[in-house]
Motif scaffolding. Structure first.
Motif, short mmCIF file in Angstrom:
data_model
loop_
_atom_site.label_atom_id
_atom_site.label_comp_id
_atom_site.label_asym_id
_atom_site.label_seq_id
_atom_site.Cartn_x
_atom_site.Cartn_y
_atom_site.Cartn_z
N SER A 115 29.58 33.17 39.64
CA SER A 115 29.86 34.28 40.56
C SER A 115 29.95 33.63 41.94
O SER A 115 28.94 33.17 42.49
CB SER A 115 28.73 35.30 40.48
N ASN A 152 35.48 31.59 33.24
CA ASN A 152 34.81 32.89 33.39
C ASN A 152 34.17 32.97 34.78
O ASN A 152 33.00 32.63 34.97
CB ASN A 152 33.77 33.06 32.27
N SER A 154 33.71 35.13 38.54
CA SER A 154 33.81 36.35 39.33
C SER A 154 33.81 35.94 40.79
O SER A 154 33.16 34.97 41.16
CB SER A 154 32.59 37.23 39.05
N HIS A 183 37.24 38.40 36.83
CA HIS A 183 36.26 39.38 37.32
C HIS A 183 36.21 39.34 38.85
O HIS A 183 36.27 38.27 39.45
CB HIS A 183 34.87 39.05 36.75
N SER A 185 33.88 41.31 42.03
CA SER A 185 32.92 42.31 42.51
C SER A 185 33.26 42.58 43.96
O SER A 185 33.46 41.64 44.74
CB SER A 185 31.48 41.78 42.44
N ILE A 230 43.22 43.96 36.32
CA ILE A 230 41.76 43.81 36.53
C ILE A 230 41.21 45.22 36.74
O ILE A 230 41.41 45.82 37.78
CB ILE A 230 41.47 42.92 37.77
N ASN A 237 32.55 46.81 40.50
CA ASN A 237 32.91 45.74 39.56
C ASN A 237 34.21 46.00 38.82
O ASN A 237 34.44 47.11 38.30
CB ASN A 237 31.76 45.55 38.56
N SER A 239 37.19 44.03 36.07
CA SER A 239 37.39 42.85 35.21
C SER A 239 38.61 43.01 34.33
O SER A 239 39.08 44.12 34.09
CB SER A 239 36.15 42.62 34.34
N GLU A 244 33.72 41.90 31.37
CA GLU A 244 32.69 42.61 32.10
C GLU A 244 31.43 41.72 32.11
O GLU A 244 31.19 40.98 31.15
CB GLU A 244 32.34 43.94 31.40
N SER A 245 30.63 41.81 33.19
CA SER A 245 29.40 41.00 33.23
C SER A 245 28.42 41.55 32.19
O SER A 245 28.01 42.70 32.26
CB SER A 245 28.78 41.09 34.63
#
Ligand SMILES: C[S@@+](CC[C@H](N)C(=O)[O-])C[C@H]1O[C@@H](n2cnc3c(N)ncnc32)[C@H](O)[C@@H]1O
Ligand code: SF4
Length: 377
Positions: A115, A152, A154, A183, A185, A230, A237, A239, A244-245
């Protein structure tokens, strides 16, 4: 199934908006890291017989730890807990810490999700926020991580920045989308009283963005990310499908999690607890076997309110049948007038199986949730 969160309370600089628990002095680092190892051992019974599916190294700035410090934390977790063979292991990383060699080491440790705290691609905004990285590093760090082998990823972006024009926000979103991360945020800038921005705001020197501007930025955000594949799944959030987290989704699904480190929160068997947000007190407490923490067991009303607050912010919304079965509340009767009012104003979509916010409704998420809260009297 359960998760483990580890809070690393150190940062290079204090960002002017942030009131998370962190220190810019590293003098308590050895004590805190030792404390985290001890705490992992001392609390192992709390997750006995549960498989750990997600580990989240957050902060503060966990990416300022070196590889052996991160390795020792993960070793302590693997030694005392039963970790799944395919865990999601996320590290919060600041752009200035990301190099090819560092990311390759993280991969060797099992870290499989990053992240990255981009916040903005605009040089002036980054320096106004007192970030430690510039706009070139913001974008480059994501590319370096992808090339080194982590897909992967974010990125965090902040919207609601005062005086940013719609054109500038569009350009930020274009930069974000072009990085092709699965992803994103995005949080609305909150002016917290104890931060530099909060103190300036009290003197009238920093003004929060008008609500209408933040709302317009939110709508642009949702629409543009959707066009890029997305999708919105929670108020902050977004994705691609399947990205998704897992760790955050477990929080919302009330899965047990253990929080290690100063200021870390846990939710275990219906009880919420939080460690002292003071590095020296934390380290001393754990060392003497007396972790300084507080806890509360949620009442039925608190638990219902928390469910409404958390789940109304999600794409799926709240489930009236689940509420009736778990809390004995018939939401359609208890809140008939309020539901009708928000349905008429096109802020809520109501069906037998769900109560969901519309895109407009998301702009009022907190207000609508609190209108659906139960009170203690
Ligand atoms: C606690 S930070 C940790 C991440 C990492 N240290 C970083 O700075 O990138 C998690 C995220 O919360 C968001 N955040 C923190 N304070 C905020 C505020 N006052 N308003 C909006 N977003 C905030 C930022 O986007 C940040 O990336
Ligand atoms: S936003 Fe991140 S880097 Fe900045 S002070 Fe907060 S935790 Fe530290």
């Amino acid at each position: 199934m359960a998760g483990i969160y580890v809070h690393i309370p150190f940062c290079r600089k204090a960002c002017h908006y942030c009131d998370f628990h962190f220190s810019t002095s590293l003098k308590t680092k050895a004590g805190v890291l030792n404390g985290i190892h001890l705490e992992a051992l001392q609390r192992k019974k709390s997750l006995a017989h549960q498989e750990i599916k997600t580990i989240y190294l957050g902060g503060g700035t966990p990416s300022l730890l070196n590889s052996s410090e991160l390795e020792n934390i993960l070793k302590a977790i693997y030694t005392h807990y039963s970790v799944s063979s395919t865990p999601e292991i996320t590290l919060e990383a600041n752009p200035e810490d990301i190099t090819d060699a560092v990311v390759k080491n993280w991969i060797k440790l099992g870290i499989n999700r990053l992240s990255i705290g981009v916040q903005s691609f605009n040089e002036d905004i980054l320096s106004w926020m007192n970030r430690s990285h510039n706009s070139t590093q913001a974008a480059l760090s994501v590319k370096i991580a992808q090339d080194a082998g982590i897909s992967n990823i974010s990125i965090d972006l902040i919207y609601g920045v005062p005086h940013r024009t719609p054109k500038d926000w569009m350009s930020e979103l274009k930069s974000a989308i072009s990085l092709n991360t699965p992803h994103i945020s995005s949080y609305c800038l909150t002016i917290e009283p104890e931060t530099v921005f909060g103190k300036k705001a009290a003197k009238g020197e920093v003004l929060a963005s008008p609500n209408s501007a933040s709302s317009a930025e939110f709508i642009t955000l949702v629409d543009n990310l959707k066009d890029a594949g997305i999708h919105f799944y929670e108020v902050s959030n977004f994705s691609k499908l399947g990205f998704e987290s897992k760790h955050n989704s477990n929080y919302w699904n009330r899965v047990d999690y253990l929080g290690l480190g100063p200021g870390a929160h846990s939710f275990l068997d219906g009880t919420r607890s939080w460690n002292v947000s003071n590095n020296a007190l934390y380290a001393k407490g754990v060392k003497t076997g007396a972790l300084v923490s507080q806890s509360e067991t949620l009442s039925n009303i608190d638990s219902y309110n928390e469910y409404v607050m958390t789940n109304l912010r999600r794409r799926e919304g709240i489930d009236p049948k689940w509420i009736a079965n778990n809390y004995g509340v018939t939401i359609s009767l208890n809140f008939q007038d309020i539901l009708t009012r928000y349905e008429d104003s096109k802020d809520l979509l109501i069906s037998e199986n769900s109560i969901k916010l519309t895109q407009n409704g998301f702009l009022l998420a907190d207000r609508i949730a609190s209108d659906l809260f139960l009170t203690h009297d």
